[in-house]
Write a protein that holds these residues in place. Structure first.
Motif, PDB file in Angstrom:
ATOM      1  N   ARG A 214     -54.187 -10.672  -9.926  1.00 43.80           N
ATOM      2  CA  ARG A 214     -54.205  -9.185 -10.013  1.00 43.80           C
ATOM      3  C   ARG A 214     -53.630  -7.678 -10.054  1.00 43.80           C
ATOM      4  O   ARG A 214     -54.025  -6.735 -10.510  1.00 43.80           O
ATOM      5  CB  ARG A 214     -55.616  -8.550  -8.720  1.00 43.80           C
ATOM      6  N   THR A 246     -50.043  -0.373 -11.223  1.00 48.35           N
ATOM      7  CA  THR A 246     -50.797   1.335 -11.792  1.00 48.35           C
ATOM      8  C   THR A 246     -50.717   1.181 -10.024  1.00 48.35           C
ATOM      9  O   THR A 246     -50.850   1.074  -8.323  1.00 48.35           O
ATOM     10  CB  THR A 246     -51.801   1.062 -12.452  1.00 48.35           C
ATOM     11  N   PRO A 247     -50.802   2.811  -9.827  1.00 49.86           N
ATOM     12  CA  PRO A 247     -51.028   3.257  -8.141  1.00 49.86           C
ATOM     13  C   PRO A 247     -52.442   2.711  -7.487  1.00 49.86           C
ATOM     14  O   PRO A 247     -52.555   2.242  -6.675  1.00 49.86           O
ATOM     15  CB  PRO A 247     -51.341   4.639  -8.443  1.00 49.86           C
ATOM     16  N   GLU A 248     -53.833   2.227  -8.738  1.00 54.71           N
ATOM     17  CA  GLU A 248     -54.934   1.612  -7.970  1.00 54.71           C
ATOM     18  C   GLU A 248     -53.977   0.025  -7.040  1.00 54.71           C
ATOM     19  O   GLU A 248     -54.709  -0.381  -6.619  1.00 54.71           O
ATOM     20  CB  GLU A 248     -55.594   1.242  -9.198  1.00 54.71           C
ATOM     21  N   GLN A 249     -53.635  -0.211  -7.961  1.00 53.16           N
ATOM     22  CA  GLN A 249     -52.931  -1.942  -8.040  1.00 53.16           C
ATOM     23  C   GLN A 249     -51.813  -1.485  -6.371  1.00 53.16           C
ATOM     24  O   GLN A 249     -52.128  -3.017  -6.162  1.00 53.16           O
ATOM     25  CB  GLN A 249     -52.526  -2.273  -9.189  1.00 53.16           C
ATOM     26  N   GLU A 251     -51.872   0.052  -4.858  1.00 59.18           N
ATOM     27  CA  GLU A 251     -52.915   0.664  -2.504  1.00 59.18           C
ATOM     28  C   GLU A 251     -53.385  -0.656  -2.582  1.00 59.18           C
ATOM     29  O   GLU A 251     -53.500  -0.712  -1.410  1.00 59.18           O
ATOM     30  CB  GLU A 251     -54.034   1.531  -3.326  1.00 59.18           C
ATOM     31  N   LEU A 252     -53.552  -1.623  -4.072  1.00 59.35           N
ATOM     32  CA  LEU A 252     -54.747  -2.851  -3.273  1.00 59.35           C
ATOM     33  C   LEU A 252     -53.490  -3.531  -2.551  1.00 59.35           C
ATOM     34  O   LEU A 252     -54.405  -4.746  -1.156  1.00 59.35           O
ATOM     35  CB  LEU A 252     -55.284  -3.578  -4.559  1.00 59.35           C
TER      36      LEU A 252
END
Length: 270
Positions: A214, A246-249, A251-252
């Motif tokens: 991911r 990415t910012p989303e990654q 955070e994950l």
């Protein structure tokens, strides 16, 4: 990293007081000339050894070709202090190291060919090298701490792992405990065995987070973790072709590390 950058970095580390006898810089390049220059530079600094990729530009080269490459490096460096650790990482280099190649090199250069790092990700492959060469003083390192306990139990000497950059204490504890061995009654040995298995299982959980598909790469995930725990976004920068999370990654990754109770104490020496 360019060859000149590698040499400059080694100079800087030595000048900063890092003991070269604890270093194993990577010196393997496609160019035999650069490999020889970097290797000789490391030997002159007194490094414990060098980690050497096979020449990886041309694919499907013969065992004879690889033998000649490593043989010529040894001869051109021409220093009895030289210790080469062959780097087997077929997922990246494609060109690999075979038992027959190791056998030939050990026969010709028993003092210069010191061991290998197996980053194949295939325990059966590692076991083949251990069974064939570990008893003769050929040091086998695994490229993932997920195989550390199995490696130690079968005559291996440790791991050279990317995640050691963020999880060194836990990896070292398993290494140290497995090295120390256990004395005493069977009940104590059984308990210690469970402790080792537990330490290995814990390492596996951490490794799985950082190696998750991911994320764009393990290197990107590792640098993002340092940025998170060190509160320093500069750590997220990578050289192309690698790209940051990415910012989303990000955070994950932070959520997953928190979920497994991961900690990375950062100390600043003054």
């Amino acid at each position: 990293m360019a060859a000149e950058e590698r040499s400059t970095l080694l100079d800087a580390l030595a000048a900063a007081g890092i003991d070269p006898s604890r270093m194993m810089p990577g010196t393997g390049c496609c160019s035999i000339t650069e490999t020889v220059e970097l290797t000789a530079h490391a030997v002159k600094h007194g490094c414990a050894g060098v980690l050497m990729l096979p020449p990886f530009y041309y694919k499907k080269v013969s065992e004879e070709g690889l033998y000649r490459y490593f043989s010529e490096v040894v001869q051109r460096v021409g220093d009895t202090r030289l210790k080469i650790y062959l780097y087997h990482i077929p997922p990246v280099a494609i060109i690999g190291v075979t038992p027959k190649l190791v056998e030939r090199l050990l026969k010709a250069y028993p003092n210069a060919i010191a061991g290998m790092k197996d980053s194949s990700g295939d325990w059966n492959n590692t076991k083949t090298f251990l069974d064939a060469f570990s008893r003769s003083g050929f040091d086998v390192f695994v490229g993932s701490e997920s195989f550390l306990l199995a490696n130690m139990r079968n005559g291996g000497v440790g791991t050279i792992s990317a995640t050691a950059n963020v999880n060194p204490a836990a990896i070292h504890k398993l290494y140290a405990d497995a090295t120390a061995g256990v004395e005493g009654p069977p009940s104590r040995k059984a308990t210690a065995r469970l402790d080792l298995e537990g330490l290995q299982a814990r390492l596996n959980v951490v490794r799985e987070v950082f190696s998750s598909t991911r994320f764009p790469s393990m290197i990107a995930a590792l640098k993002q973790a340092i940025a998170i725990y060190g509160n320093d976004l500069e750590w997220t920068r990578l050289r192309p072709p690698l790209v940051e999370l990415t910012p989303e990654q990000a955070e994950l990754l932070a959520a997953e590390l928190k979920a497994i109770g991961f900690a990375m104490p950062l100390e600043t020496k003054k």
